[in-house]
Design a protein around this motif. Structure first.
Motif, short mmCIF file in Angstrom:
data_model
loop_
_atom_site.label_atom_id
_atom_site.label_comp_id
_atom_site.label_asym_id
_atom_site.label_seq_id
_atom_site.Cartn_x
_atom_site.Cartn_y
_atom_site.Cartn_z
N ASN A 32 10.68 -46.05 8.37
CA ASN A 32 10.78 -45.73 9.78
C ASN A 32 10.36 -46.90 10.66
N GLY A 33 10.61 -48.10 10.17
CA GLY A 33 10.26 -49.26 10.97
C GLY A 33 8.84 -49.74 10.81
N GLN A 34 8.04 -49.00 10.07
CA GLN A 34 6.65 -49.42 9.91
C GLN A 34 6.42 -49.93 8.50
N ASN A 35 5.65 -50.97 8.36
CA ASN A 35 5.41 -51.50 7.03
C ASN A 35 4.27 -50.72 6.36
N LEU A 36 4.64 -49.96 5.36
CA LEU A 36 3.64 -49.14 4.66
C LEU A 36 2.57 -50.00 4.02
N ARG A 37 2.96 -51.22 3.65
CA ARG A 37 2.05 -52.09 2.95
C ARG A 37 0.91 -52.59 3.85
N GLU A 38 1.18 -52.53 5.15
CA GLU A 38 0.15 -53.03 6.06
C GLU A 38 -0.70 -51.92 6.65
N MET A 39 -0.37 -50.71 6.28
CA MET A 39 -1.13 -49.57 6.81
C MET A 39 -2.47 -49.43 6.08
N SER A 40 -3.40 -48.81 6.78
CA SER A 40 -4.66 -48.49 6.10
C SER A 40 -4.43 -47.32 5.17
N LEU A 41 -5.33 -47.14 4.22
CA LEU A 41 -5.20 -46.05 3.26
C LEU A 41 -5.13 -44.71 4.00
N ALA A 70 9.09 -46.26 -7.41
CA ALA A 70 8.86 -45.08 -6.58
C ALA A 70 7.38 -44.92 -6.25
N LEU A 71 6.55 -45.15 -7.23
CA LEU A 71 5.11 -45.00 -6.99
C LEU A 71 4.61 -46.04 -5.99
N SER A 72 5.22 -47.19 -5.99
CA SER A 72 4.81 -48.22 -5.04
C SER A 72 5.06 -47.77 -3.61
N ILE A 73 6.16 -47.06 -3.45
CA ILE A 73 6.47 -46.58 -2.09
C ILE A 73 5.35 -45.65 -1.61
N MET A 74 4.88 -44.85 -2.53
CA MET A 74 3.81 -43.90 -2.19
C MET A 74 2.44 -44.56 -2.22
N ASN A 75 2.40 -45.79 -2.57
CA ASN A 75 1.14 -46.50 -2.77
C ASN A 75 0.27 -45.78 -3.81
N LEU A 103 16.79 -52.66 10.29
CA LEU A 103 15.64 -51.78 10.27
C LEU A 103 15.93 -50.45 10.96
N ASP A 104 16.71 -50.55 12.02
CA ASP A 104 17.00 -49.33 12.76
C ASP A 104 17.81 -48.36 11.94
N ASN A 105 18.75 -48.89 11.17
CA ASN A 105 19.60 -48.02 10.38
C ASN A 105 18.90 -47.40 9.20
N ASP A 106 18.07 -48.21 8.61
CA ASP A 106 17.50 -47.75 7.35
C ASP A 106 16.24 -46.94 7.55
N LEU A 107 16.18 -45.83 6.82
CA LEU A 107 14.95 -45.05 6.84
C LEU A 107 13.89 -45.79 6.04
N LEU A 108 14.32 -46.30 4.89
CA LEU A 108 13.39 -47.03 4.03
C LEU A 108 14.03 -48.34 3.63
N ARG A 109 13.25 -49.37 3.73
CA ARG A 109 13.75 -50.65 3.25
C ARG A 109 12.64 -51.34 2.46
N ILE A 110 12.95 -51.56 1.20
CA ILE A 110 11.99 -52.27 0.36
C ILE A 110 12.49 -53.68 0.22
N SER A 111 11.65 -54.64 0.48
CA SER A 111 12.13 -56.00 0.25
C SER A 111 11.14 -56.77 -0.61
N ASN A 112 11.71 -57.39 -1.59
CA ASN A 112 10.97 -58.24 -2.52
C ASN A 112 9.71 -57.57 -3.07
N LEU A 113 9.91 -56.40 -3.57
CA LEU A 113 8.77 -55.70 -4.16
C LEU A 113 8.48 -56.28 -5.54
#
Ligand SMILES: Nc1ncnc2c1ncn2[C@@H]1O[C@H](COP(=O)(O)OP(=O)(O)OP(=O)(O)O)[C@@H](O)[C@H]1O
Ligand SMILES: Nc1ncnc2c1ncn2[C@@H]1O[C@H](COP(=O)(O)OP(=O)(O)OP(=O)(O)O)[C@@H](O)[C@H]1O
Ligand SMILES: [Mg+2]
Ligand SMILES: [Mg+2]
Lengths: 341, 516, 339, 321, 278
Positions: free
Chosen positions: C78-87, C57-62, C6-16
Motif C-alpha cells: 500500500n505504498g508503505q515500506n514494511l521493512r522500515e516499519m517498527s515492529l 511469504a514469511l518475509s512479507i509478514m516479517n 507503486l500506485d498500481n501495486d498493492l504489494l511490491r517486493i523488490s530485491n528481497l
C-alpha cells in the motif's frame, strides 16, 4: 467426555487394587525369604530363650501358619481396612499411618507449592531471556537444585540458618515450647488457623520453610528445566507462528498461546516431583526430626517390621497412583486433545 | 511466641498461661506406656513418675528404698516377702490404692507375657490378707527380688479404671487384654504425673497429678520431645528451645563446654560395650582358640577406645559394671595393652601370621558413641597381631538374630542390665544365655559355671561380694568376652534447672527436677 | 523507482534477500526476489521444495526468525515500506491487512483453544470488536467458509475437526479482518483430493466476494492453473520466470518451467514417456557457478556456468532469468527490474 | 486357473483393534473390508482413494505383512496365509514393497551398501564377492553410481533414496512389487524420473505392480487397470480407460473430476463432494458412500451394494449401476 | 563435536572439567595410592576432630583420619556405583521394555503394568528393606538401586521401540523375510538406543545422588570404606565439626552437578526441536 473420564478413572482404580495386592505380595514374599526372623528381632534378649514366650508371640502374629495362609489373612484384613499391627510399635499400622502421614503431606504440599511457584517462574524467565546471563544463572541454579544431596543441604541449612544466623527455627513441626493445635486435619498450619491461633500458624509455617526448601529443591530444579525447555519448544511450534501472523504481541503470545501448551509437560513433572518428594522424605525427615511417614518407614525397614513396611509401601504406592491419576485428569483439563476413551 | 530461634533467645519463652513447663529432648525407644508391656530403655523415664512401685531407687543403685511400701518382712526360708502399704494413697483418678490393685497389676504383667514379664518369673503366688498388705510367695530364693520390684512391670495400676478400658489380669491376658492402646495415651497410676498425651515420634506430655500423695513436683508439665539426632538436640539446647538434651555424644559435650547458660552433666552409665568371641571352632575358626581370645584382649588399645567413648568411660575387668556390689576396680588403660604378650599368644595358638575374619557390628550409637566407629578402631588394633577383619554392619534388629543364635564369630555388642543388680550379669557366664551366644558352654569352664550358680542364690552380702570378685578374676583369665567400655553418660541441661542427676534406672527422675 | 508502479501495486517486493546462519554456514534461501501484485489479482508461486516459497511469504509478514534469519530488500505494501516499519506498526498490519494461511492445518492451530476463540482473536485485537460482536462475526465467517453447524463448531477444539475443516478454520481466521492481501502457503497440500477441491472452490468464491489480492504458494501446477492470474516460478531461491498464467502454460520461457510443465503426467495428455529434468536441486551450500539451473539444463552453454543471468523482461508482463532470452532480446535491450 | 493371473485376492478383511486388550467392548477399524480382485502378470494395477481408506493396509496384507481377519491371497496358486514359515520366507523373495517416504524406509544407521546387502544376507544368497557384484549391478540399474554405496541415507537426495528403495526391492528378483505411493513425497521434477524408472524396470523384468497413489494423474499415466477404494471397500475396478473415461461409481466420478487440470483454457465442471470421509471405525450403514453421494437414493442407506461386473472387466459397487 | 559444544556452552564446559577431574582423581588414587596426603585408613586418635588446616586441608574425623584423603579416595566408589547402577538398570530396562514394545498387545500391557507397579513402589523403602534383610553392602545396595531404576529405561525403550516398529524400514526388512530376532536387534534396537543412552547420561548424577542417600542411611559398603554419603552421616553425628560432613557433601554435589551440566547441555544439543531456533 465425562463417561470416558469415568471409565478411565475406574480403570485406574482397578489397577490400584492390583497394585495394592502386588505391592503387599512383594513385601510379603521378601519378608518370608529373608534370613532374619522377626520373632528374634522383636523379643527382648531374655525372652528369646523362653519357648512359651516365642510361641505366644508367633501365635499373636500368625507367624506359625504357612505363608500363603498368612497372606490371605492379611489381604482379608486389608479389605476391611485393617493393616495388621506393627511388630515394633505394637499399634495398628493404620493408626500409625494416620498419625504420621499428615506431617508428611503437610511438608510435601508446602514444598511442592514452593517448587511449582519458583520453578515455573524461573523457567519462564529463563526461556524468555534465552541464552542471556540470567538464563545461564537460572539454569545453573536449577541444575544445582536437582543435583544437591538433600540430606547434606538440610545439614548445611540448619548449620547456617538455625545455628549460626539464628534466623530460622530448628527441627520439628513447631517450636518445642508450643503445644500442637487441636487435631482436625493434623496439618498444623491449617489446624492452627482453624483454632484461630495465628502465632502458632506462623510458627508452623516457619518450621516448614527449611525442610520445604530442601525437599523441594529437586522438584524445583526439575520444573524450572522442564518449563524452560517446554516453553522454548512450544515457541517454535507452528501455531505460535500463526499467532504472530495475527499480529499479537510477544507478551500476548506467551500468555495466551505458549504458556498453556507449555504447562502440559510441566504437569507430568510436577507429578513425578511429588512422587519423588515422598521418596526423599526419608532423608529430609531424618535431618529435620520431622515426625512423618519417612522416619516411620526408615525405622520399620531397619527393624524388618513387615506389617509396617507393607503398610507404608501400600500407602505410598497408592499415593503415587492417585497423584498420577490427578496428573492425568489435569492433563485432560489443560489439553482438550486428551480424551479418555 | 513466634520464631523459635532468634539469636539472643537463650532461654525458652515461658508458656503464655504461666504454667511451668520442662522440655527435654531425647532419642526415645519407647513404643508403649502400658506398664505391663513396656520394657524399653527409656520406658521408666516416663513410667516411673506415673506409676508408683513398692520399691524404688533414690540416688544410687546399691540398695532400693521404699516406694509406696512402708515396710517389709522376709520369711525365714527366704521365700515369702510381706509388704505393708503406705496409707491414704489415691490414684490420679481418685480411687484409693489397695493391695488388690498391687496383686492385680503384677498378675496382669505376668500374664501379658510381655518383654518384662520375666522379672516376675520367680513369683509363685500373691496374697492380700488385708487392703494394705501384700505377700509375694517365691518359687526359690532370689537375692535381687527387691530390686526387681522397682520395675514398671510392678507398677501399680488403678485396676478399676484399667478394667473399664479393656484390661484384664486373667491367665490369657496376652490375647484377652485390649488396653494397650489406651495405656499408650492415658495412665492410671498414682505417681506425681499423669500421661496427658502421646504423639509417637513427636512428644509425650506429662501433667501434674493433682491427687498426688507425696511432695508435689515443681513443674506443671513435662514435655519429652523425640529428637533422634544428637546434633539437633544440641542446637536446640544452645538456642534455649529445650531444657535438657539427653542424648549427647562425648564429642558434643566438648563443643559446648564453654557456652554460657549450659550445664554439662556426666555420669557413669551401666551400659557395657563388649566384644563377643565365639568358642565354637566351626563358627569362630581361629577366633575360637582361647589363646587367640586372650591375645585379642591384650592387643586392644583401651585408652584409645576410651578417648572415642569420651571422658568418664572406663573399662571393667569383666562384664560387671563398676557401681554394682562387688565389682573390681576397672583396668588401667595405660597398662592393659601388651602387644608383645599378645603376639606370643598368637604364636602359641599357631597363628603367628594372623588370619582373616569378620567383625560384625550393629549400626547404632551406644551412649552417644557410634558402634561402627569403634569397630574401625578395633579393626585397626587387631591388625597389629595380623588379624585382618572385615566389618559387617547391619541394623540392630537384623544383627540380633545371629547374635542370639550364637552364629557370630566376632562381634561388637552392648549390654544394659535388666535390673540394677550384679546377678543380672551372671548371664555372661559359660552355659548361661549370653555365654551360650559365644557357644561358651559350662563344660568349657565347669568351675566358673558352678560358682555362677552359687552366686545367683546367695543372699548374704559378704559372701556375695566374695563370689562375685572370684568370678571376675576367673573371667579375666578365661572369657569369651572382652569388655571394652563401661560408658559415661553425657547430657546437658540449661544451667537454671536442678535435680537432673543421672540415675541409670530412670535416667532422670523427672519429679525431682525444678528451677534453680 | 517510479511512483505509478507503486500506485498500481498493492504489494511490491523488490530485491528481497533472505539468508540463514546455520551451524553448517550461511546460506541464502531467497535471492533477489522481486514480485508484485495488484488488488483483486491472484499470483501463484510454484517451485520445488526448498526453493524459498515459504520464506518469501514469511518475509512479507516479517515472520522470519532472527536469528538465524536475516532479511534484506524492500517490501512495499500500500505504498508503505514494511521493512522500515517498527515492529509495533508491523503488528498492526499483520492479521489485519495482510494475513496468511499456513501449509499445515494440523499444527497451525493452537490445540488448547477453541476454534471460535482463535478466529475471534484478530477481530478483538485489530477491529476493537466486543466479544459479542466478534462472536457474531465469527459465526458468520464460519458459515462463509462452509462449515456446517457453526455455533457448535465455534465451541470445538481443533483436534475434533478433520483436516479439511481445520483448513477452513484457518481460512476463516485469515479472512476475519477482511485483509487486503492473503498469503496462502500450500493451503491444500495436506488434504485429500476431494477435500482439496472443496477448499479451492471455496477460495475462488471468497476471492470474488472480498476482492483481495491472493498470493498462492504451491508446487502443484494444476492448482496454479485453476486459481491464478499470473505465476512466479522459483528455483533455488530465485524467481526464474514470472508471467501471466496462460502465456506461461502455452509457452514457457525458462527451461525449468518447460521441464516442469512437461514432466507432470496429466489425464488429458496421451500416455507417453514422461519428460524428465535430470539431476537434482543443488544444495544451498554448494550452488553451481553461474545460473543455478545450469547443471540440469539441456540448453546450457559456456556463459551459463560463468555468469548468473538477471531477470529479464521479455514483455510488459513476462520476465525470465535465462541467458537464452538475454541473447534473443539482445544485451542492450535487457531491462533488469530495478537494475 | 487362468495362467495370466499372478495374484488372486479373495474376500480379504483386515480389521485393526482399537480398544486396549483389557477392554471388554472391542472396537475395530475395518481398514480393508471384504475386498477381492486379481492381479495379472506384467500389469500395473493402480489403487486410488482418499487418505485412510485402506490402500496401504490392503497392499501390506497382500504381501502377508499383516495377518488378515478373513480372506485369501493366492499367489501363483498358493494361499500365502497357509504357508509354513520356511515356505513363506521363500515366498517373500517373489514380492516386494516400495514405500512412500524414501527417508523413512531406509534405516538411517546403515550405509547404502548395508541396506542393499540385507536381502542377500537374510536369504543367504551368494558369496561376498557375488553379492558385491549383484549390488553393483543393482545400483547401475536404478541409475546410481558406485560411490553412493558408502553413503548414509541422509546424505542423499529424496530421488536417490527412492532409487535405493527400488534397488532393494529388486534385489531378489521379485515378480510382484507393491508400490505404496512411491512418488508422493518427491518433487515434481524428480517424480518423473522415478516413474520412468519404474516403467523401464517393469518392461525389463516383466514385473507386476500394485501401484498405490492418491495422485490420479500419476495413476492414469502408469496403470493398466485401476481400483478405486472408499472406506475399506473397493467401489470400482476396471481398465484405465474404463475408469477415467467411463466412470461408473459416483465417488470415482467425483475423485476424477477433482483432479486439478492444467489447461487454463478449458476449465471443467467439478463434482464437489460435501463433508469429510467418515471414520472407518464407524462406517455408515448401507453404501458407505451414501453420506456424501450426490446421487443417493433411499436404498443406499439401507442395503450395501456388491461389486458387480457392469461392463466386461469393469466392476462397480453401486445401486445405480 | 565435544569442543564445539564446549566453546559456546559455559555450563557444559564446567561439567566436563569437573567430571574429568573426578575421574582423574579416582584413577590416580587407585593407581598411586600414596598420592593422598595420608592413608585414608590411618587413624590418629591424638588428632581427632582437627579443623581444616595446612596439615589436614579438610580436617580430621572422629578417629583422626584425614577427611581430604578420604574424600579423594571416595570418588571411585561413587563413580563405580553410578556406573554400575546405570549400566545394569539400562540394560535390564532396555531388554524388558524392548520385548514389551516389540511383542505388544496383551504381553505389553501386562509387562508395563508390572513395571508401573515397581515404579509405584517406594524405592528407598524397597532399598532399605533389601539392605536390612540381606545386610548392607555395596553389592546389595546396588542391587536395590537397579531394581528401583530399571523401569525408567523400560518405559523409554518401549516407547522408542513402538515408535521405531512402525518405521517403514522395519516393514521393509519384514517384507524381505527377516526374522523377528534380526528385525529386533538389527533394525529396531540400534535406532532406539539413542534416547536411552541420553537418559543414561542424564541419570548418572541421579544415581550418584540416590546412592549417596542410601549410604547416608547406612546402607552402603561397610566401614572403613570412605563413602561420601556415609561420611556426611558421620558429619551429622559429629554435628559441631562442620568439616566432617561439609566436604564429602560438596564432593557429591560437584560430581552430580558436573554430570547434570553435561547431561542437560547434551540433551539440549541432541534434541533437534530445541536446536531449532524460535
Ligand atoms: N528458520 C530457518 N532456519 C534455517 N533455514 C531455514 C529456515 N526456514 C527456512 N529455511 C531454509 O530455507 C530454504 C527455503 O525454505 P522454504 O520453506 O521457503 O521452502 P519452500 O519453497 O516453501 O519449500 P516447501 O515446498 O517444502 O514448503 C530451505 O532450504 C529451508 O531449509
Ligand atoms: N497398524 C494399525 N493399527 C490400527 N489402525 C491402523 C493401522 N494401520 C492402519 N490403520 C487404520 O486403518 C485405516 C486405513 O489405513 P491405511 O494406511 O491403509 O490407509 P491409506 O489408504 O493407505 O491412507 P493414506 O493415503 O493416508 O496412506 C486408517 O483409518 C488407519 O488409521
Ligand atoms: Mg513451504
Ligand atoms: Mg497409505
Amino acid at each position: 467426555m465425562t463417561l470416558g473420564l469415568l471409565k478411565y478413572t475406574a480403570r485406574r482404580l482397578v489397577f490400584l487394587a492390583f497394585l495394592v495386592i502386588g505391592v503387599s505380595l512383594v513385601v510379603f514374599v521378601i519378608s518370608h525369604s529373608v534370613p532374619s526372623d522377626p520373632v528374634l528381632a522383636n523379643l527382648s534378649q531374655r525372652n528369646i530363650d523362653n519357648q512359651e514366650m516365642v510361641d505366644s508371640f508367633k501365635a499373636k502374629w500368625g507367624l506359625d501358619k504357612p505363608m500363603y495362609t498368612q497372606y490371605f489373612i492379611y489381604v482379608g484384613n486389608l479389605v476391611k481396612g485393617d493393616m495388621g499391627t506393627s511388630i515394633r510399635t505394637q499399634r495398628p499400622v493404620m493408626d500409625d499411618l494416620k498419625k504420621y502421614f499428615p506431617a508428611t503431606i503437610e511438608l510435601a504440599i508446602f514444598s511442592i507449592i514452593i517448587a511449582v511457584f519458583f520453578g515455573m517462574l524461573f523457567g519462564i524467565i529463563s526461556a524468555i531471556k534465552r541464552n542471556s546471563a540470567i538464563d545461564q544463572i537460572i539454569r545453573g541454579i536449577s541444575v544445582v537444585g536437582v543435583s544437591v544431596p538433600s540430606f547434606w543441604l538440610g545439614l548445611m541449612f540448619l548449620l547456617l540458618f538455625y545455628v549460626n544466623l539464628g534466623i530460622a527455627p530448628g527441627p520439628g513441626r513447631i517450636s518445642p515450647y508450643l503445644a500442637p493445635p487441636a487435631a482436625v486435619t493434623n496439618l498444623y498450619v491449617i489446624d492452627a488457623l482453624l483454632a484461630g491461633d495465628w502465632s502458632l500458624a506462623v510458627d508452623a509455617l516457619q518450621h516448614l520453610l527449611l525442610p520445604g526448601l530442601v525437599l523441594g529443591s529437586f522438584t524445583m530444579g526439575l520444573i524450572t528445566r522442564t518449563t524452560r525447555s517446554s516453553l522454548l519448544e512450544v515457541m517454535s511450534l507452528d501455531f505460535i507462528r500463526t499467532a504472530r501472523a495475527k499480529g499479537l504481541t510477544e507478551k500476548m503470545i506467551i500468555m495466551r498461546h505458549a504458556l498453556g501448551n507449555a504447562l502440559i509437560p510441566v504437569v507430568t513433572v510436577i507429578g513425578i516431583g511429588f512422587g519423588n518428594l515422598l521418596g526423599g522424605m526419608v532423608l529430609v525427615e531424618t535431618i529435620f526430626a520431622w515426625p512423618g511417614i519417612g522416619q516411620y518407614a526408615y525405622k520399620a525397614a531397619g527393624n524388618l517390621d513387615f506389617p509396617a513396611i507393607i503398610g507404608v509401601s501400600i500407602l505410598i504406592s497408592i499415593n503415587y497412583v492417585v497423584i498420577n491419576l490427578i496428573v492425568d485428569l489435569l492433563y485432560g483439563i489443560l489439553d482438550p486433545r486428551v480424551r479418555y476413551n | 511466641a513466634g520464631c523459635g530461634g532468634s539469636k539472643d533467645a537463650a532461654t525458652k519463652p515461658e508458656a503464655t498461661d504461666g504454667t511451668k513447663q520442662l522440655i527435654m529432648a531425647l532419642d526415645p525407644d519407647y513404643e508403649t506406656f502400658d506398664p505391663g508391656l513396656a520394657y524399653e530403655v527409656y520406658a521408666l523415664l516416663v513410667l516411673h513418675p506415673v506409676y508408683d512401685t513398692l520399691m524404688q531407687f533414690e540416688d544410687n543403685l546399691d540398695a532400693p528404698i521404699y516406694g509406696i511400701a512402708e515396710s517389709h518382712e522376709l520369711s525365714k526360708d527366704g521365700l515369702s516377702y510381706t509388704f505393708k502399704l503406705r496409707k491414704g494413697i489415691k490414684f490420679a483418678g481418685g480411687n484409693a490404692l489397695t493391695s488388690q490393685d498391687v496383686k492385680w497389676s503384677v498378675e496382669r504383667s505376668m500374664n501379658l507375657k510381655g518383654n518384662g514379664s520375666f522379672l516376675a518369673d520367680g513369683i509363685k503366688s500373691i496374697e492380700t490378707p488385708d487392703s494394705d498388705t501384700v505377700v509375694f510367695n517365691l518359687k526359690g530364693q532370689d537375692a535381687s527380688f527387691l530390686t526387681k520390684l522397682t520395675y514398671n512391670a510392678f507398677g501399680v495400676i488403678d485396676s478399676k479404671v484399667a478394667m473399664e478400658n479393656g484390661a484384664t489380669n486373667a491367665v490369657d491376658a496376652n490375647t484377652a487384654d485390649k488396653a494397650k492402646l489406651w495405656f499408650d495415651t492415658h495412665s492410671a497410676g498414682s505417681g506425681p504425673y499423669v500421661i496427658e498425651s502421646y504423639t509417637p515420634k513427636v512428644e509425650v506430655v506429662l501433667a501434674r497429678n493433682k491427687n498426688y500423695w507425696g511432695k508435689a513436683p515443681y513443674y506443671d508439665k513435662v514435655v519429652l520431645k523425640a529428637i533422634s539426632d544428637p546434633g539437633t538436640q544440641l542446637m536446640m539446647l544452645e538456642k534455649g528451645d529445650i531444657d535438657i538434651a539427653f542424648n549427647l555424644g562425648p564429642e558434643h559435650v566438648k563443643q559446648i563446654q564453654d557456652k554460657p547458660g549450659i550445664e554439662i552433666k556426666k555420669a557413669q552409665s551401666m551400659t557395657l560395650t563388649f566384644l563377643l568371641m565365639n568358642r565354637d571352632p566351626k563358627i569362630g575358626g581361629p577366633i575360637a582358640n582361647p589363646d587367640v581370645q586372650k591375645a585379642i584382649r591384650l592387643v586392644l588399645d583401651y585408652q584409645g577406645m576410651q578417648t572415642i567413648a569420651g571422658e568418664g568411660s572406663i573399662t571393667p575387668v569383666a562384664p560387671f559394671q563398676v557401681g554394682f556390689l562387688g565389682t573390681l576396680p576397672p583396668r588401667d588403660p595405660k597398662t592393659a595393652q601388651n602387644i608383645e604378650k599378645a603376639k606370643e599368644l598368637m604364636k602359641k595358638a599357631g597363628y603367628e601370621k594372623g588370619f582373616k575374619t569378620t567383625l560384625e557390628v550393629a549400626t547404632l550409637a551406644v551412649e552417644g558413641m557410634d558402634l561402627p566407629t569403634l569397630a574401625q578402631k578395633i579393626q585397626n588394633d587387631l591388625l597389629q597381631i595380623g588379624i585382618e577383619t572385615e566389618i559387617k554392619t547391619s541394623d540392630i534388629m537384623v544383627a540380633l538374630d545371629p547374635y542370639r543364635k550364637g552364629t557370630q564369630a566376632l562381634s561388637l555388642w552392648y549390654w544394659g542390665p535388666d535390673y540394677p543388680d550384679p546377678n543380672t550379669q551372671l548371664a555372661f557366664l559359660p552355659g548361661n544365655p549370653v555365654g551360650l551366644r559365644a557357644n561358651w558352654t559350662a563344660d568349657m569352664n565347669p568351675e566358673l559355671a558352678e560358682l555362677g550358680k552359687k552366686a545367683a542364690v546367695e543372699v548374704d552380702k559378704a559372701t556375695r561380694v566374695k563370689n562375685l570378685e572370684e568370678i571376675q578374676k576367673m573371667m579375666d583369665e578365661d572369657s569369651a568376652f572382652d569388655v571394652l567400655l563401661q560408658h559415661a553418660r553425657h547430657y546437658a541441661t540449661r544451667d537454671n534447672i536442678q535435680g537432673t542427676d543421672y540415675i541409670d534406672l530412670y535416667k532422670i527422675d523427672l519429679k525431682d527436677v525444678s528451677a534453680k | 523507482m517510479s511512483d505509478d508502479l507503486l500506485d498500481n501495486d498493492l504489494l511490491r517486493i523488490s530485491n528481497l534477500n533472505v539468508q540463514f546462519r546455520t551451524s553448517e554456514g550461511v546460506f541464502k534461501a531467497v535471492r533477489d526476489v522481486s514480485i508484485s501484485i495488484r488488488s483483486g489479482e491472484t499470483l501463484g508461486i510454484v517451485g520445488e521444495s526448498g526453493s524459498g516459497k515459504s520464506v518469501t511469504a514469511l518475509s512479507i509478514m516479517n515472520l522470519i526468525p532472527n536469528p538465524p534469519g536475516e532479511i534484506k530488500g524492500d517490501i512495499f505494501f500500500n505504498g508503505q515500506n514494511l521493512r522500515e516499519m517498527s515492529l509495533e506498526e508491523v503488528r498492526k498490519v499483520r492479521g489485519n491487512e495482510i494475513s496468511m494461511i499456513f501449509q499445515e492445518p494440523m499444527t497451525s492451530l493452537n490445540p488448547i483453544h477453541t476454534c471460535g476463540k482463535q478466529i475471534m482473536e484478530p477481530l478483538l485485537l485489530h477491529k476493537g470488536f466486543t466479544k459479542h460482536e466478534a462472536k457474531a462475526r465469527t459465526i458468520e465467517l464460519l458459515k462463509m467458509v462452509g462449515i456446517p453447524l457453526p455455533e457448535q463448531r465455534f465451541k470445538e477444539y481443533p483436534h475434533q475437526l478433520s483436516g479439511g475443516m481445520r483448513q477452513r478454520i484457518m481460512i476463516a481466521m485469515a479472512l476475519a479482518c477482511r485483509p487486503k492481501l492473503l498469503l496462502a502457503d500450500e493451503p491444500t497440500t495436506a488434504l485429500d483430493v476431494t477435500i482439496q477441491a472443496q477448499i479451492l472452490e471455496l477460495m475462488k468464491n471468497l476471492r470474488n466476494e472480498i476482492d483481495s489480492a491472493i498470493i498462492m504458494i504451491t508446487h502443484d501446477l494444476g492448482i496454479i492453473t485453476e486459481m491464478c492470474h499470473s505465476v512466479a516460478v522459483m528455483y533455488a531461491g530465485q524467481v526464474v520466470e514470472s508471467s501471466p498464467l496462460k502465456e506461461l502454460i502455452r509457452e514457457p520461457l525458462h527451461p525449468y518451467t518447460e521441464g516442469l510443465l512437461r514432466s507432470i503426467p496429466t489425464i488429458t495428455k496421451e500416455k507417453q514417456r514422461l519428460y524428465t529434468i535430470d539431476g537434482t536441486v543443488p544444495s544451498p551450500f554448494n550452488m553451481p557457478p553461474g545460473c543455478s539451473f545450469q547443471p540440469r539444463c539441456k540448453y546450457s552453454n559456456a556463459i551459463c556456468s560463468e555468469q548468473t543471468p538477471d531477470l529479464i523482461h521479455v514483455s510488459e508482463e513476462r520476465a525470465v532469468r535465462c541467458w537464452r532470452h538475454a541473447e534473443n532480446i539482445g544485451i542492450g535491450n535487457r531491462s533488469v527490474l530495478h537494475g | 486357473m487362468d495362467d495370466s493371473v499372478l495374484v488372486q485376492v479373495q474376500n480379504l478383511k483386515m480389521y485393526f483393534q482399537t480398544e486396549g486388550s483389557f477392554s471388554f467392548s472391542k472396537k475395530y477399524i475395518k481398514a480393508v473390508d471384504d475386498v477381492s480382485f486379481n492381479l495379472f502378470k506384467g500389469e500395473t494395477f493402480g489403487l486410488v482413494g482418499e487418505s485412510g481408506c485402506g490402500k496401504s493396509t490392503l497392499g501390506r496384507t497382500v504381501l502377508g505383512l499383516y495377518k488378515p481377519n478373513a480372506g485369501k491371497v493366492i499367489f501363483e496358486g498358493e494361499n500365502i496365509f497357509s504357508l509354513k514359515n520356511k515356505r513363506m520366507k521363500e515366498m517373500r523373495k517373489k514380492m516386494q514393497l516400495i514405500f512412500q517416504d524414501p527417508s523413512a524406509s531406509l534405516n538411517p544407521r546403515k550405509t547404502i551398501a548395508d541396506i542393499l546387502n540385507e536381502p542377500f544376507h537374510i536369504h543367504q544368497v551368494g558369496t561376498m564377492t557375488e553379492r558385491k557384484a549383484k549390488i553393483k549391478d543393482l545400483m547401475d540399474r536404478v541409475g546410481l553410481s558406485e560411490y553412493h554405496l558408502s553413503r548414509y541415507p541422509h546424505e542423499m537426495s529424496g530421488g536417490q533414496k527412492q532409487r535405493v528403495g527400488i534397488a532393494r526391492a529388486l534385489a531378489l528378483n521379485p515378480k510382484l512389487i507393491i508400490c505404496d505411493e512411491p512418488v508422493s513425497a518427491l518433487d515434481v521434477s524428480i517424480q518423473a524420473q522415478v516413474i520412468n524408472l519404474l516403467e523401464d524396470l517393469q518392461k525389463e523384468y516383466d514385473l507386476t505392480y500394485l501401484f498405490i497413489s492418491h495422485n490420479l494423474s500419476v495413476v492414469h499415466h502408469i496403470c493398466n487397470r485401476v481400483g478405486v477404494m472408499y472406506l475399506g471397500k473397493l467401489v470400482e475396478t476396471g481398465n484405465h480407460e474404463d475408469i477415467y473415461r467411463n466412470t461408473l461409481h459416483p465417488y470415482a466420478k467425483a475423485l476424477i473430476s477433482a483432479i486439478p487440470h492444467t489447461d487454463p483454457d478449458n476449465p471443467k465442471d467439478r463434482i464437489l463432494l460435501k463433508g469429510d470421509v467418515p471414520s472407518p471405525a464407524n462406517p455408515p450403514s448401507g453404501c458407505r458412500f451414501h453420506t456424501r453421494c450426490p446421487e443417493r437414493t433411499d436404498l443406499c442407506s439401507q442395503a450395501e451394494p456388491q461389486l458387480k461386473e457392469v461392463f466386461p472387466g469393469h466392476f462397480a459397487a453401486c445401486h445405480l449401476c | 563435536m565435544l569442543l564445539r559444544i564446549m566453546k559456546n556452552n559455559l555450563l557444559f564446559s564446567i561439567g566436563i572439567i569437573v567430571c574429568a577431574l573426578w575421574i582423574l582423581i579416582a584413577i590416580v588414587t587407585v593407581l598411586v595410592p600414596s598420592i593422598t596426603p595420608y592413608s585414608y585408613l590411618a587413624q590418629d586418635l591424638a588428632n581427632r576432630f582437627q579443623a581444616p588446616s595446612s596439615a589436614h586441608w579438610f580436617g580430621t574425623d572422629s578417629i583422626g583420619r584425614d577427611v581430604f584423603s578420604r574424600v579423594l579416595v571416595g570418588s571411585r566408589i561413587s563413580l563405580i556405583a553410578g556406573l554400575i547402577t546405570i549400566a545394569l538398570a539400562s540394560l535390564m530396562g532396555m531388554i524388558y521394555g524392548g520385548i514389551a514394545g516389540y511383542i505388544g498387545g496383551l504381553t505389553d500391557e501386562i509387562m508395563m503394568r508390572i513395571s508401573e507397579m515397581v515404579m509405584a513402589f517406594p524405592g528407598i523403602i524397597l532399598a532399605m528393606t533389601i539392605a536390612a534383610a540381606l545386610g548392607p553392602s555395596l553389592h546389595n545396595t546396588l542391587l536395590a538401586m537397579v531394581i528401583i531404576w530399571w523401569p525408567n529405561y523400560a518405559r523409554v525403550m518401549r516407547s522408542m521401540v513402538i515408535a521405531n516398529k512402525e518405521n517403514e524400514y522395519v516393514e521393509a526388512a519384514k517384507s524381505l523375510g527377516a526374522s523377528h530376532f534380526r528385525i529386533f536387534f538389527n533394525e529396531i534396537m540400534p535406532n532406539s538406543l539413542g534416547p536411552v543412552l541420553v537418559l543414561a547420561t542424564l541419570d548418572f548424577g541421579n544415581a550418584i545422588l540416590l546412592f549417596s542417600g542410601l549410604s547416608f542411611l547406612g546402607l552402603g559398603s561397610p566401614p572403613p570404606t570412605p563413602e561420601w554419603g556415609a561420611m556426611v552421616a558421620d558429619g551429622v553425628l559429629n554435628f559441631n565439626y562442620w568439616w566432617i560432613g561439609t566436604f564429602p557433601g560438596l564432593a557429591i554435589l560437584t560430581m552430580s552437578v558436573g554430570t547434570n551440566f553435561i547431561g542437560d547441555s547434551l540433551r539440549d544439543f541432541l534434541d533437534p526441536r530445541l536446536r531449532k531456533e524460535i
